[in-house]
Design a protein around this motif. Structure first.
Motif, PDB file in Angstrom:
ATOM      1  N   SER A 113       0.843  -1.192   0.000  1.00 11.20           N
ATOM      2  CA  SER A 113       0.000   0.000   0.000  1.00 11.20           C
ATOM      3  C   SER A 113       0.883   1.248   0.000  1.00 11.20           C
ATOM      4  O   SER A 113       2.030   1.203   0.435  1.00 11.20           O
ATOM      5  CB  SER A 113      -0.929   0.002   1.218  1.00 11.20           C
ATOM      6  OG  SER A 113      -0.170   0.071   2.408  1.00 11.20           O
ATOM      7  N   GLU A 114       0.333   2.350  -0.493  1.00 13.67           N
ATOM      8  CA  GLU A 114       1.065   3.608  -0.527  1.00 13.67           C
ATOM      9  C   GLU A 114       0.214   4.711   0.086  1.00 13.67           C
ATOM     10  O   GLU A 114      -1.009   4.704  -0.048  1.00 13.67           O
ATOM     11  CB  GLU A 114       1.393   4.015  -1.968  1.00 13.67           C
ATOM     12  CG  GLU A 114       2.436   3.167  -2.629  1.00 13.67           C
ATOM     13  CD  GLU A 114       2.798   3.724  -3.998  1.00 13.67           C
ATOM     14  OE1 GLU A 114       3.839   4.407  -4.094  1.00 13.67           O
ATOM     15  OE2 GLU A 114       2.030   3.491  -4.938  1.00 13.67           O
ATOM     16  N   LEU A 115       0.859   5.644   0.701  1.00 12.66           N
ATOM     17  CA  LEU A 115       0.207   6.832   1.234  1.00 12.66           C
ATOM     18  C   LEU A 115       0.317   7.918   0.166  1.00 12.66           C
ATOM     19  O   LEU A 115       1.420   8.271  -0.262  1.00 12.66           O
ATOM     20  CB  LEU A 115       0.880   7.265   2.533  1.00 12.66           C
ATOM     21  CG  LEU A 115       0.165   8.307   3.366  1.00 12.66           C
ATOM     22  CD1 LEU A 115      -1.239   7.846   3.753  1.00 12.66           C
ATOM     23  CD2 LEU A 115       0.973   8.611   4.624  1.00 12.66           C
ATOM     24  N   ILE A 116      -0.833   8.441  -0.264  1.00 13.49           N
ATOM     25  CA  ILE A 116      -0.884   9.367  -1.393  1.00 13.49           C
ATOM     26  C   ILE A 116      -1.386  10.737  -0.948  1.00 13.49           C
ATOM     27  O   ILE A 116      -2.328  10.843  -0.166  1.00 13.49           O
ATOM     28  CB  ILE A 116      -1.837   8.814  -2.494  1.00 13.49           C
ATOM     29  CG1 ILE A 116      -1.423   7.400  -2.922  1.00 13.49           C
ATOM     30  CG2 ILE A 116      -1.934   9.753  -3.680  1.00 13.49           C
ATOM     31  CD1 ILE A 116      -0.070   7.310  -3.585  1.00 13.49           C
ATOM     32  N   ASP A 117      -0.758  11.777  -1.437  1.00 15.49           N
ATOM     33  CA  ASP A 117      -1.194  13.156  -1.225  1.00 15.49           C
ATOM     34  C   ASP A 117      -2.512  13.345  -1.980  1.00 15.49           C
ATOM     35  O   ASP A 117      -2.551  13.199  -3.211  1.00 15.49           O
ATOM     36  CB  ASP A 117      -0.112  14.096  -1.758  1.00 15.49           C
ATOM     37  CG  ASP A 117      -0.453  15.564  -1.664  1.00 15.49           C
ATOM     38  OD1 ASP A 117      -1.647  15.933  -1.543  1.00 15.49           O
ATOM     39  OD2 ASP A 117       0.497  16.380  -1.738  1.00 15.49           O
ATOM     40  N   ARG A 118      -3.600  13.634  -1.265  1.00 17.56           N
ATOM     41  CA  ARG A 118      -4.916  13.777  -1.900  1.00 17.56           C
ATOM     42  C   ARG A 118      -4.926  14.858  -2.985  1.00 17.56           C
ATOM     43  O   ARG A 118      -5.539  14.710  -4.023  1.00 17.56           O
ATOM     44  CB  ARG A 118      -5.982  14.141  -0.864  1.00 17.56           C
ATOM     45  CG  ARG A 118      -6.399  13.036   0.027  1.00 17.56           C
ATOM     46  CD  ARG A 118      -7.524  13.494   0.955  1.00 17.56           C
ATOM     47  NE  ARG A 118      -7.661  12.612   2.092  1.00 17.56           N
ATOM     48  CZ  ARG A 118      -8.420  11.527   2.106  1.00 17.56           C
ATOM     49  NH1 ARG A 118      -9.108  11.204   1.028  1.00 17.56           N
ATOM     50  NH2 ARG A 118      -8.487  10.769   3.177  1.00 17.56           N
ATOM     51  N   LEU A 124       4.117  10.348  -0.974  1.00 16.41           N
ATOM     52  CA  LEU A 124       4.854  11.323  -0.167  1.00 16.41           C
ATOM     53  C   LEU A 124       6.358  11.139  -0.327  1.00 16.41           C
ATOM     54  O   LEU A 124       6.839  10.032  -0.562  1.00 16.41           O
ATOM     55  CB  LEU A 124       4.495  11.160   1.314  1.00 16.41           C
ATOM     56  CG  LEU A 124       3.032  11.281   1.691  1.00 16.41           C
ATOM     57  CD1 LEU A 124       2.870  11.167   3.204  1.00 16.41           C
ATOM     58  CD2 LEU A 124       2.429  12.574   1.196  1.00 16.41           C
ATOM     59  N   ARG A 125       7.087  12.234  -0.154  1.00 20.25           N
ATOM     60  CA  ARG A 125       8.559  12.164  -0.084  1.00 20.25           C
ATOM     61  C   ARG A 125       8.938  11.519   1.235  1.00 20.25           C
ATOM     62  O   ARG A 125       8.174  11.536   2.197  1.00 20.25           O
ATOM     63  CB  ARG A 125       9.170  13.568  -0.087  1.00 20.25           C
ATOM     64  CG  ARG A 125       9.306  14.183  -1.415  1.00 20.25           C
ATOM     65  CD  ARG A 125      10.020  15.507  -1.427  1.00 20.25           C
ATOM     66  NE  ARG A 125      10.561  15.973  -0.148  1.00 20.25           N
ATOM     67  CZ  ARG A 125      11.088  17.162   0.024  1.00 20.25           C
ATOM     68  NH1 ARG A 125      11.147  18.010  -0.963  1.00 20.25           N
ATOM     69  NH2 ARG A 125      11.545  17.529   1.196  1.00 20.25           N
TER      70      ARG A 125
END
Length: 155
Positions: A113-118, A124-125
């Motif tokens: 899974s990845e955390l994505i900037d909405r 994210l960096r």
């Protein structure tokens, strides 16, 4: 029964923080709360944790001021768990654990899974730790200094 060691009066902020969180279930509950999980049943389905463990962890997180209960957003009789400001301040901790895990526990190209900037739709960096003047610091660039006790004078 073995009594848990408490660190709520420790001089170390890491020890006090770990004392407040309690254990890994609690961090996963906080992670799920950031992903809009709000009801007991939702947490239980997501985590697969026993009801008694989940109940105890939710109570602790509420008692620590990390979560609070609120009326259900849909107007039903249910109560929901909502992150407080103190709980929302755990976001960098969750991101740091996520990024550390991505770096050290997945093979290159292994899906996760990845955390994505909405707003931008981009991952994210990597987090960076910076000194007050803005330069990046690592573990070899820092040291722990014990704060003076009340009443100490250096006069």
């Amino acid at each position: 029964m073995v009594q848990r060691t408490r660190f709520d009066d420790s001089e170390c902020p890491v020890a006090r923080s770990v004392d407040a969180i309690g254990d890994w279930w609690s961090l996963l509950i906080v992670r799920d709360a950031f992903d809009d999980c709000r009801r007991f049943g939702d947490f239980q389905r997501s985590l697969g944790v026993a009801k008694n463990i989940l109940t105890a962890r939710l109570r602790t997180l509420v008692a620590q001021g990390i979560l609070e209960t609120a009326p259900a957003a849909d107007g039903s009789a249910y109560r929901e768990y909502v992150l407080t400001g103190k709980g929302r301040a755990l976001f960098p901790v969750i991101v740091a654990l996520r990024q550390w895990g991505e770096q050290h526990f997945f093979e290159p190209g292994e899906p996760h899974s990845e955390l994505i900037d909405r707003r931008r739709g981009q991952p994210l960096r990597a987090l960076e730790i910076r000194a007050t003047d803005g330069h990046i610091v690592g573990p070899d660039d820092t040291f722990v200094e014990k704060a003076p006790s009340p009443g100490d004078s250096t006069g």
